[in-house]
Design a protein around this motif. Sequence first.
Motif, PDB file in Angstrom:
ATOM      1  N   PHE A  25       0.806  -1.217   0.000  1.00 18.30           N
ATOM      2  CA  PHE A  25       0.000   0.000   0.000  1.00 18.30           C
ATOM      3  C   PHE A  25       0.840   1.269   0.000  1.00 18.30           C
ATOM      4  CE2 PHE A  25      -3.156  -3.075   1.533  1.00 18.30           C
ATOM      5  CZ  PHE A  25      -4.090  -2.880   0.539  1.00 18.30           C
ATOM      6  N   THR A  26       2.158   1.126   0.024  1.00 19.71           N
ATOM      7  CA  THR A  26       3.014   2.306  -0.122  1.00 19.71           C
ATOM      8  C   THR A  26       3.168   2.663  -1.597  1.00 19.71           C
ATOM      9  OG1 THR A  26       5.074   1.020  -0.197  1.00 19.71           O
ATOM     10  CG2 THR A  26       4.298   1.750   1.980  1.00 19.71           C
ATOM     11  N   ARG A  27       2.577   1.850  -2.473  1.00 16.37           N
ATOM     12  CA  ARG A  27       2.633   2.065  -3.929  1.00 16.37           C
ATOM     13  C   ARG A  27       1.289   2.560  -4.431  1.00 16.37           C
ATOM     14  NH1 ARG A  27       6.882  -0.028  -2.332  1.00 16.37           N
ATOM     15  NH2 ARG A  27       8.504  -0.808  -3.704  1.00 16.37           N
ATOM     16  N   SER A  28       1.302   3.410  -5.423  1.00 20.55           N
ATOM     17  CA  SER A  28       0.048   3.905  -5.983  1.00 20.55           C
ATOM     18  C   SER A  28      -0.727   2.787  -6.680  1.00 20.55           C
ATOM     19  CB  SER A  28       0.306   5.056  -6.955  1.00 20.55           C
ATOM     20  OG  SER A  28       1.123   4.622  -8.018  1.00 20.55           O
ATOM     21  N   SER A  57       8.078  -7.647  11.619  1.00 19.39           N
ATOM     22  CA  SER A  57       6.969  -7.438  12.549  1.00 19.39           C
ATOM     23  C   SER A  57       6.950  -6.004  13.080  1.00 19.39           C
ATOM     24  CB  SER A  57       7.059  -8.424  13.710  1.00 19.39           C
ATOM     25  OG  SER A  57       6.934  -9.745  13.234  1.00 19.39           O
ATOM     26  N   ILE A  58       8.124  -5.483  13.389  1.00 23.43           N
ATOM     27  CA  ILE A  58       8.222  -4.093  13.853  1.00 23.43           C
ATOM     28  C   ILE A  58       7.737  -3.153  12.758  1.00 23.43           C
ATOM     29  CG2 ILE A  58       9.851  -2.238  14.428  1.00 23.43           C
ATOM     30  CD1 ILE A  58      11.475  -4.416  15.965  1.00 23.43           C
ATOM     31  N   HIS A  59       8.174  -3.404  11.537  1.00 18.27           N
ATOM     32  CA  HIS A  59       7.759  -2.546  10.420  1.00 18.27           C
ATOM     33  C   HIS A  59       6.239  -2.589  10.251  1.00 18.27           C
ATOM     34  CE1 HIS A  59       8.912  -0.753   6.328  1.00 18.27           C
ATOM     35  NE2 HIS A  59       7.600  -0.592   6.492  1.00 18.27           N
ATOM     36  N   ILE A  60       5.661  -3.768  10.277  1.00 16.54           N
ATOM     37  CA  ILE A  60       4.211  -3.916  10.110  1.00 16.54           C
ATOM     38  C   ILE A  60       3.466  -3.162  11.214  1.00 16.54           C
ATOM     39  CG2 ILE A  60       2.289  -5.554  10.250  1.00 16.54           C
ATOM     40  CD1 ILE A  60       4.201  -7.642   8.937  1.00 16.54           C
ATOM     41  N   GLN A  61       3.908  -3.334  12.444  1.00 20.28           N
ATOM     42  CA  GLN A  61       3.183  -2.767  13.584  1.00 20.28           C
ATOM     43  C   GLN A  61       3.386  -1.269  13.751  1.00 20.28           C
ATOM     44  OE1 GLN A  61       4.489  -5.080  16.932  1.00 20.28           O
ATOM     45  NE2 GLN A  61       3.603  -6.966  16.129  1.00 20.28           N
ATOM     46  N   LYS A  62       4.608  -0.799  13.562  1.00 15.44           N
ATOM     47  CA  LYS A  62       4.899   0.601  13.872  1.00 15.44           C
ATOM     48  C   LYS A  62       4.992   1.521  12.658  1.00 15.44           C
ATOM     49  CE  LYS A  62       7.285  -0.226  18.198  1.00 15.44           C
ATOM     50  NZ  LYS A  62       8.435   0.154  19.006  1.00 15.44           N
ATOM     51  N   PRO A  64       3.648   1.008   9.108  1.00 15.98           N
ATOM     52  CA  PRO A  64       2.994   0.425   7.926  1.00 15.98           C
ATOM     53  C   PRO A  64       2.911   1.386   6.743  1.00 15.98           C
ATOM     54  CG  PRO A  64       1.365   1.018   9.565  1.00 15.98           C
ATOM     55  CD  PRO A  64       2.718   1.205  10.209  1.00 15.98           C
ATOM     56  N   ASN A  65       3.120   2.669   6.968  1.00 16.19           N
ATOM     57  CA  ASN A  65       3.007   3.658   5.899  1.00 16.19           C
ATOM     58  C   ASN A  65       4.330   3.945   5.205  1.00 16.19           C
ATOM     59  OD1 ASN A  65       0.338   3.919   6.652  1.00 16.19           O
ATOM     60  ND2 ASN A  65       0.744   5.649   7.993  1.00 16.19           N
ATOM     61  N   VAL A  92       9.488  12.657  14.148  1.00 11.54           N
ATOM     62  CA  VAL A  92       8.608  13.692  13.635  1.00 11.54           C
ATOM     63  C   VAL A  92       8.411  13.530  12.139  1.00 11.54           C
ATOM     64  CG1 VAL A  92       8.363  16.168  13.279  1.00 11.54           C
ATOM     65  CG2 VAL A  92       9.211  15.293  15.454  1.00 11.54           C
ATOM     66  N   ARG A  93       9.450  13.158  11.427  1.00  9.69           N
ATOM     67  CA  ARG A  93       9.345  13.059   9.973  1.00  9.69           C
ATOM     68  C   ARG A  93       8.381  11.973   9.523  1.00  9.69           C
ATOM     69  NH1 ARG A  93      13.570   9.394   7.511  1.00  9.69           N
ATOM     70  NH2 ARG A  93      14.295   8.210   9.271  1.00  9.69           N
ATOM     71  N   HIS A  94       8.023  11.069  10.419  1.00  8.22           N
ATOM     72  CA  HIS A  94       7.106   9.998  10.059  1.00  8.22           C
ATOM     73  C   HIS A  94       5.672  10.280  10.467  1.00  8.22           C
ATOM     74  CE1 HIS A  94      10.443   7.740   8.718  1.00  8.22           C
ATOM     75  NE2 HIS A  94      11.002   7.743   9.900  1.00  8.22           N
ATOM     76  N   HIS A  95       5.443  11.477  10.966  1.00 11.86           N
ATOM     77  CA  HIS A  95       4.104  11.826  11.407  1.00 11.86           C
ATOM     78  C   HIS A  95       3.512  12.933  10.548  1.00 11.86           C
ATOM     79  CE1 HIS A  95       4.217   9.205  14.847  1.00 11.86           C
ATOM     80  NE2 HIS A  95       5.410   9.656  15.143  1.00 11.86           N
ATOM     81  N   GLY A  96       3.796  12.906   9.265  1.00 12.51           N
ATOM     82  CA  GLY A  96       3.152  13.822   8.340  1.00 12.51           C
ATOM     83  C   GLY A  96       3.850  15.143   8.138  1.00 12.51           C
ATOM     84  N   THR A  97       5.050  15.325   8.675  1.00 15.57           N
ATOM     85  CA  THR A  97       5.734  16.592   8.489  1.00 15.57           C
ATOM     86  C   THR A  97       6.873  16.493   7.485  1.00 15.57           C
ATOM     87  OG1 THR A  97       7.182  16.153  10.357  1.00 15.57           O
ATOM     88  CG2 THR A  97       5.167  17.396  10.809  1.00 15.57           C
ATOM     89  N   ALA A  98       6.936  15.400   6.758  1.00 13.09           N
ATOM     90  CA  ALA A  98       7.992  15.227   5.763  1.00 13.09           C
ATOM     91  C   ALA A  98       7.822  16.239   4.641  1.00 13.09           C
ATOM     92  CB  ALA A  98       7.964  13.814   5.193  1.00 13.09           C
TER      93      ALA A  98
END
Length: 122
Positions: A25-28, A57-62, A64-65, A92-98
Amino acid sequence: MEQLMSRYTPAQRSVIEAYWETVRFTRSTGKISDGIKRREMEYWAKYDPSLVIRALSIHIQKYPNIKENYTRGILRNLKGGASHAGDARNHVRHHGTAASGAGKRDSSAEEAFRRRLTGSSL
């Protein structure tokens, strides 16, 4: 690709499948090519299978975007003996401020997929 998967148990393979299902889902388009899967799995071969599964597992849980290349950093941090760096750092960069959408989940592809699952055309 079966050769790359042979080192994993059936339970570990199901985590890998869930990982690719999440990361797509990271792909269009909502798809990930076999070449990208192969490249990442060849990279994972450098690490113990249990460590790879833990990183996935860490990637999936924390995260996913975020695209699959982020898993490489998780693996490096885990191998270095550090607890997962994301627990101690401010992301911070992973919470929509990128500055750009690079590495982010394509929400329109995910919405289209959800509509297809429910049979809705809206």
